[in-house]
Structure formats: structure tokens, C-alpha cells
Design a protein around this motif. Sequence first.
Motif, PDB file in Angstrom:
ATOM      1  N   HIS A   1       0.830  -1.195   0.000  1.00  0.00           N
ATOM      2  CA  HIS A   1       0.000   0.000   0.000  1.00  0.00           C
ATOM      3  C   HIS A   1       0.875   1.260   0.000  1.00  0.00           C
ATOM      4  CE1 HIS A   1      -3.799  -2.059   0.605  1.00  0.00           C
ATOM      5  NE2 HIS A   1      -3.294  -2.735   1.630  1.00  0.00           N
ATOM      6  N   ALA A   2       0.554   2.203  -0.884  1.00  0.00           N
ATOM      7  CA  ALA A   2       1.274   3.472  -0.905  1.00  0.00           C
ATOM      8  C   ALA A   2       1.009   4.279   0.358  1.00  0.00           C
ATOM      9  CB  ALA A   2       0.855   4.283  -2.133  1.00  0.00           C
ATOM     10  N   GLU A   3      -0.145   4.058   0.962  1.00  0.00           N
ATOM     11  CA  GLU A   3      -0.540   4.803   2.151  1.00  0.00           C
ATOM     12  C   GLU A   3       0.317   4.359   3.343  1.00  0.00           C
ATOM     13  OE1 GLU A   3      -3.085   4.821  -1.031  1.00  0.00           O
ATOM     14  OE2 GLU A   3      -2.682   3.019   0.163  1.00  0.00           O
ATOM     15  N   TYR A   4       1.205   5.243   3.789  1.00  0.00           N
ATOM     16  CA  TYR A   4       2.108   5.007   4.912  1.00  0.00           C
ATOM     17  C   TYR A   4       3.022   3.805   4.642  1.00  0.00           C
ATOM     18  CZ  TYR A   4      -1.546   8.007   6.818  1.00  0.00           C
ATOM     19  OH  TYR A   4      -2.457   9.018   7.003  1.00  0.00           O
ATOM     20  N   LEU A   5       3.480   3.747   3.399  1.00  0.00           N
ATOM     21  CA  LEU A   5       4.341   2.653   2.948  1.00  0.00           C
ATOM     22  C   LEU A   5       5.524   2.452   3.889  1.00  0.00           C
ATOM     23  CD1 LEU A   5       5.201   0.644   0.678  1.00  0.00           C
ATOM     24  CD2 LEU A   5       6.385   2.565  -0.405  1.00  0.00           C
ATOM     25  N   GLY A   6       5.612   1.255   4.454  1.00  0.00           N
ATOM     26  CA  GLY A   6       6.747   0.877   5.283  1.00  0.00           C
ATOM     27  C   GLY A   6       6.868   1.586   6.608  1.00  0.00           C
ATOM     28  N   ALA A   7       5.889   2.428   6.958  1.00  0.00           N
ATOM     29  CA  ALA A   7       6.037   3.253   8.165  1.00  0.00           C
ATOM     30  C   ALA A   7       5.773   2.480   9.447  1.00  0.00           C
ATOM     31  CB  ALA A   7       5.096   4.460   8.076  1.00  0.00           C
ATOM     32  N   LEU A   8       4.795   1.569   9.436  1.00  0.00           N
ATOM     33  CA  LEU A   8       4.437   0.902  10.693  1.00  0.00           C
ATOM     34  C   LEU A   8       5.537  -0.003  11.233  1.00  0.00           C
ATOM     35  CD1 LEU A   8       1.669   2.141   9.988  1.00  0.00           C
ATOM     36  CD2 LEU A   8       0.638   0.100  10.973  1.00  0.00           C
ATOM     37  N   PRO A   9       6.256  -0.775  10.410  1.00  0.00           N
ATOM     38  CA  PRO A   9       7.360  -1.554  10.975  1.00  0.00           C
ATOM     39  C   PRO A   9       8.435  -0.680  11.621  1.00  0.00           C
ATOM     40  CG  PRO A   9       6.770  -2.384   8.806  1.00  0.00           C
ATOM     41  CD  PRO A   9       6.007  -1.114   9.002  1.00  0.00           C
ATOM     42  N   MET A  10       8.538   0.574  11.176  1.00  0.00           N
ATOM     43  CA  MET A  10       9.537   1.481  11.749  1.00  0.00           C
ATOM     44  C   MET A  10       9.155   1.934  13.156  1.00  0.00           C
ATOM     45  SD  MET A  10      10.411   3.678   8.313  1.00  0.00           S
ATOM     46  CE  MET A  10      11.818   4.535   9.009  1.00  0.00           C
ATOM     47  N   MET A  11       7.912   1.665  13.573  1.00  0.00           N
ATOM     48  CA  MET A  11       7.507   2.001  14.936  1.00  0.00           C
ATOM     49  C   MET A  11       8.305   1.214  15.977  1.00  0.00           C
ATOM     50  SD  MET A  11       3.363   2.275  14.660  1.00  0.00           S
ATOM     51  CE  MET A  11       2.559   3.767  14.069  1.00  0.00           C
ATOM     52  N   ALA A  12       8.833   0.071  15.564  1.00  0.00           N
ATOM     53  CA  ALA A  12       9.618  -0.748  16.489  1.00  0.00           C
ATOM     54  C   ALA A  12      11.078  -0.302  16.569  1.00  0.00           C
ATOM     55  CB  ALA A  12       9.544  -2.219  16.064  1.00  0.00           C
ATOM     56  N   ASP A  13      11.460   0.687  15.743  1.00  0.00           N
ATOM     57  CA  ASP A  13      12.825   1.190  15.713  1.00  0.00           C
ATOM     58  C   ASP A  13      12.892   2.486  16.529  1.00  0.00           C
ATOM     59  OD1 ASP A  13      15.331   2.171  15.190  1.00  0.00           O
ATOM     60  OD2 ASP A  13      15.086   2.265  13.005  1.00  0.00           O
ATOM     61  N   GLU A  14      13.564   2.457  17.670  1.00  0.00           N
ATOM     62  CA  GLU A  14      13.607   3.616  18.560  1.00  0.00           C
ATOM     63  C   GLU A  14      14.256   4.836  17.908  1.00  0.00           C
ATOM     64  OE1 GLU A  14      15.494   2.509  22.162  1.00  0.00           O
ATOM     65  OE2 GLU A  14      13.865   1.196  22.842  1.00  0.00           O
ATOM     66  N   ASP A  15      15.054   4.618  16.854  1.00  0.00           N
ATOM     67  CA  ASP A  15      15.723   5.725  16.186  1.00  0.00           C
ATOM     68  C   ASP A  15      14.851   6.361  15.106  1.00  0.00           C
ATOM     69  OD1 ASP A  15      18.035   5.362  17.703  1.00  0.00           O
ATOM     70  OD2 ASP A  15      18.825   3.856  16.304  1.00  0.00           O
ATOM     71  N   SER A  16      13.701   5.771  14.857  1.00  0.00           N
ATOM     72  CA  SER A  16      12.823   6.292  13.810  1.00  0.00           C
ATOM     73  C   SER A  16      11.787   7.248  14.395  1.00  0.00           C
ATOM     74  CB  SER A  16      12.101   5.145  13.105  1.00  0.00           C
ATOM     75  OG  SER A  16      11.077   5.641  12.269  1.00  0.00           O
TER      76      SER A  16
END
Length: 606
Positions: free
Chosen positions: A92-107
Amino acid sequence: MTDPKTLSTALLAIGLSFPAVAAEPDLNPQNDVYFGNFHIHSSWSFDAYINGAATGPDGAYRWAKGEEIPGGGDGTPLKIKVPLDWYIVADHAEYLGALPMMADEDSPASKHPLADAITGDDPKASFDAYTEILDGISNRNKDPILGSDEISTDIWSKVIKNADKHYEPGKFTTFVGFEWTSNPSWQNLHRIVFFKGSENLPDKPLSAVDTDVPEELWAWMNQQRENGAEVLAVPHNGNASNGLMFPTEQSYGGSALTEDYAENRMRNEPVYEITQIKGTSETHPKLSPNDEFGGFELWDYTLASTATPPEKKKGGYMREALIRGLKLEAEGNGNPFKYGFIGDSDTHNSAATIEEDNYSGKFGFENDPKHRLEGPPGVSEAAAKQVRQFSSGGVAGVWAGANTREEIFEAIARKETYATSGPRLKVRFFGGFDYGENSLAESDWLKAAYDKGVPMGGDLTAAPDGKAPSFLIHAMKEANGANLDRIQIIKGWLDENGEPQETIYDVALSDGRKAAEDGDVPPVGNTVNTRDATYTNDIGDTQLATVWTDPDFQADQRAVYYARVLQIPTPRWSLYDAVKLGVEPPKDLPTSIQERAWTSPIWYTP
């Protein structure tokens, strides 16, 4: 200029190497069929990640090539039995790849107010957060963190690199793609968008948060062509659009159904996804009451969480739109529904799982067969029923000169494609005015078929005096798969009053069966054993072929023809799961189905 071979020899002499130049695959002028999927989601899609997807795009491509990957759910790994020829990971283009980055404290994504709920262990909190995000997308409320340009451009660059990394011309083809997820009032207008190559691409994909209007998507695609990037889209799930997919009066974007609208639509999306996990949208019994096979794998819902059926069937199914397009064209408005056909997946767990006896569901949580049959813990019966009614997904067959981006893209553009509900049976379909009754018996019949007519996706015009079109149809069962029951031709046409009509002809039958005088055909039979989810090929034929001439042809009437090839009955995935779990099969589902293929149409214009 120094010859590369001479330079390579010189480099080797001093201990260096020269990169080999890959040879271009040989082109087959009569084309070969290549099987694959456009519609694949990985953990980089917001809904896939929340629902347990275990791998990103790299894992998805490795699965399609035949490697084993993690499956999520109950931990069972995923592995296809027979690898595919090509694959498009279209998250999905909508928030592409953003949710897995929630687990990255540096993101920056880890600072999102919903991050703890989405990455935590509370399934209710996670689902509530998912609903909030989906509501925001559907209502075009852009999230400033998840939709930031920084995240979007970074992830998109990685999408491109992953596709290029796995592209092996002549062996395995990938395309750079994404899903544009227009979802007005939970009515499906989604498209898969994919590019021919990986040069001159935009900095990020177009999101439905930016616009949910198809005409604006096409304008964006037209701009990409001006920028040097060839691009196509594939609409899907008209059955869940509540009549919006194939508009009857004006489009969702407010366009009248004019010649300009038709030309713009067909320039950008030449093929349609006729079957996938969320059901088949060839036709519906309410639209085709005389089609005994017209109720195949129906998934009769919009995309709302309330399991609500769409009110409108007209405008949501391909056959009705295909024939209505003839009327629009006859009235001088062009034909906006002149689609070729493909089958697809819509998996949200990297693996298309198109094999009925190797099905692992749409979402990661469905990797547990208990959840496939009963739904995840705590869901309503209506929601569980939606999951049980998922299909195993379909496949696109593309007749191309070679397994390369260029050849497959061009074959899709000219609509020399067909859809299957999963099996990889091989189907040819040609139309012309100069085929003889014995054309298929000739040693060079395939070359003559191209020379004397057009393949699936083509056009016939101006019938010679006294001649009706003839169609060559050849179908061969999938290797190690089920035998074939029959070949049918579905014809749509405009009668003397200009009104759309349809007829179904049984043109080739297995086991020497003959139609009765009233046209009825005895069933092929059913060898499915519900106790152990097995079947035998004691019925049906390994291949069927015929030359069929339209007995009701009138040279002044517009018409469209496509072939439908049915297999003998085989076990449905839900029966395989019930046997695996040692439980009774769900009473609201069939235990066997007749898998099938649908060719792209051939159109006749006076």
C-alpha cells in the motif's frame, strides 16, 4: 573502442575480473506463457504488519522463487510447491513501510501516539489502532508522522532496490509497484500500479490520501510517462465497489462516460483482476441468472468491517460492464471497459498461496488453519464468515516473447493475458475469419493462428461477406493438476435494438459427452472424497481443443467473446483445513470447487 572480450582477457592476465554481460533471452515469436502475481503485500503494508505479516519484500520475492520463508501465525513456514515466473510486491502506498519502523527507537515513527498499541502484545489495542489508521486513510486525513516525505521517499527507494535485486532476465521477472488504495465510504476502487523499468521513477508513489479519484491517478500516471517512465495500473475487486468500479452514469470522480474518459482509462489500465482472495467478479447470479457456473467463489461484501453486502451488483462485475461497453461505444462514447483479464492474490503475508492444498490465508494470523476456519479469537461470526469465504487467490498467465520486464509489460499492454483461479493450466484463444475446421490439426497451427487472426485481447472488424468469426481454443491441464471438464465461449452482443445480451456456448466437452437437444450438458461428475480431501483424475480430459464458429453471428452487431475453461471438481482449501484439523467441514461452504480460467476477450466491431 576496445572489444569487451579482449579487455576481459587482459584484465584476467593481471589478476582482475571483468563483469560478464548477461545475454538477452531468445524471443519466441509465438510466445510462451509466464505465470505470476501483481497483487502482493508484505509487512511493509500497514494492514499486513498489524495482522501478523512476517517478512518484507525481500522475503516475498524469495518465496515466489521457491525458497522457504517465515509464516507468522502458528509459526509454520511458507513455501510454494512450484515457483512462479514473475512477481510484483505492491505494498500500500498509504504510509508505505512506516508501521514496521515504529519498532525502531531511532525512527520518528516510534514516537507516534499509536506505536505502543501497534507493536505491543494486546490484540485488541492493536486492532483498535489499526481501525483508527484505516479510518484516517479512508477519510483522507493525512498522518503527519506516518505520511512524512522522509519516510515515504526512503522506503520507496528500498522498494525499487528490492525489485531490481531479484530481477533475473529470462529466469525471474520483478516490477516496481505499489497499491493505490482508494476506498471512498468503504467501497473498493483500488489499483495496482507498476512500472516497466526502474529508471526515471517518481520520488514516492501516489497515495489515496493524496487523492482517491481514479482520473487523478491516471493524470499522475500520464505525467510519469512524460517523465520517461512507462506505467500501467490494474483495477481489482469490483465486487466490493458497490457499483463504483464500472460506473453506469458518471464516474466517482464526476466524469461523464465520454470518449475522452474511455481513452484515458484504457491507456492506463488495459487489464482487470477478475479473481483474487476476496472472490471472483466475473459475474453474479443476479446479473447472469442463466449461467450455471456464475456463482463461483463469490465474496459479497464491501470493505466495511460490518460485513455489509454491496447494494449494487451492476457496475461491480466484469461481464455486465464488458457488454455495456459495447453500447457506450456504439453511442459514440468509446469503450471504457475494454479490459483483458488477469487473476491475482491480494495476500498480506508475502506469499500468494495460490495452491489450494497449500493455502495459508490472506493475513499472517491466518497461517493457523484454525483461524482460517473460525476467524481470529474474539471476532464476530460475520467477520469469521468473511475469512472462510476468502478464495485461495488467482494467477495471471501472460503470453510473452520472453521472461523479461519488457516482454511481459508489452504483453499486458496488448492484453494477451488470461486469469485462472489458481491452477496453471495453459490456454490459447484466437479469433479470425480464415480458420478452417482442421486448423488445430496442422503442424504449424500456432503460427497460422497468429498470421490469420488475432490472439486473446485482440480486435476483429468488418466481417467478409457471408463469413462468421471462428475461434481456436486450446487448453491443457496443469502439470500434476486436475483434468478438464469443458470449454465454454461467453458471448456478449448488442441486439437489433442496441440492448446488451449474453449467451454461453459449451464448445468442447470431456469424456465424449454431448449436449442434449435443449443444450443441457450432463455434469462431468465429482471424485472428491470429503473424508480425506482427495480426488482422482478418473474423469475429464488432460486437454481440450476446438475450432468454433459463431452460429448466431450477425455482421452488423457489435460483439465480444471470451473463453472459460473449467476443471473437474477438486477439494476447496477449507476442506483441506477441516481434514487437517480433524473437524467437520464448514456447512456454509462447498467442499469442492471447479477451478477455472478466463481468457482475455476478443472484440468484433462492424
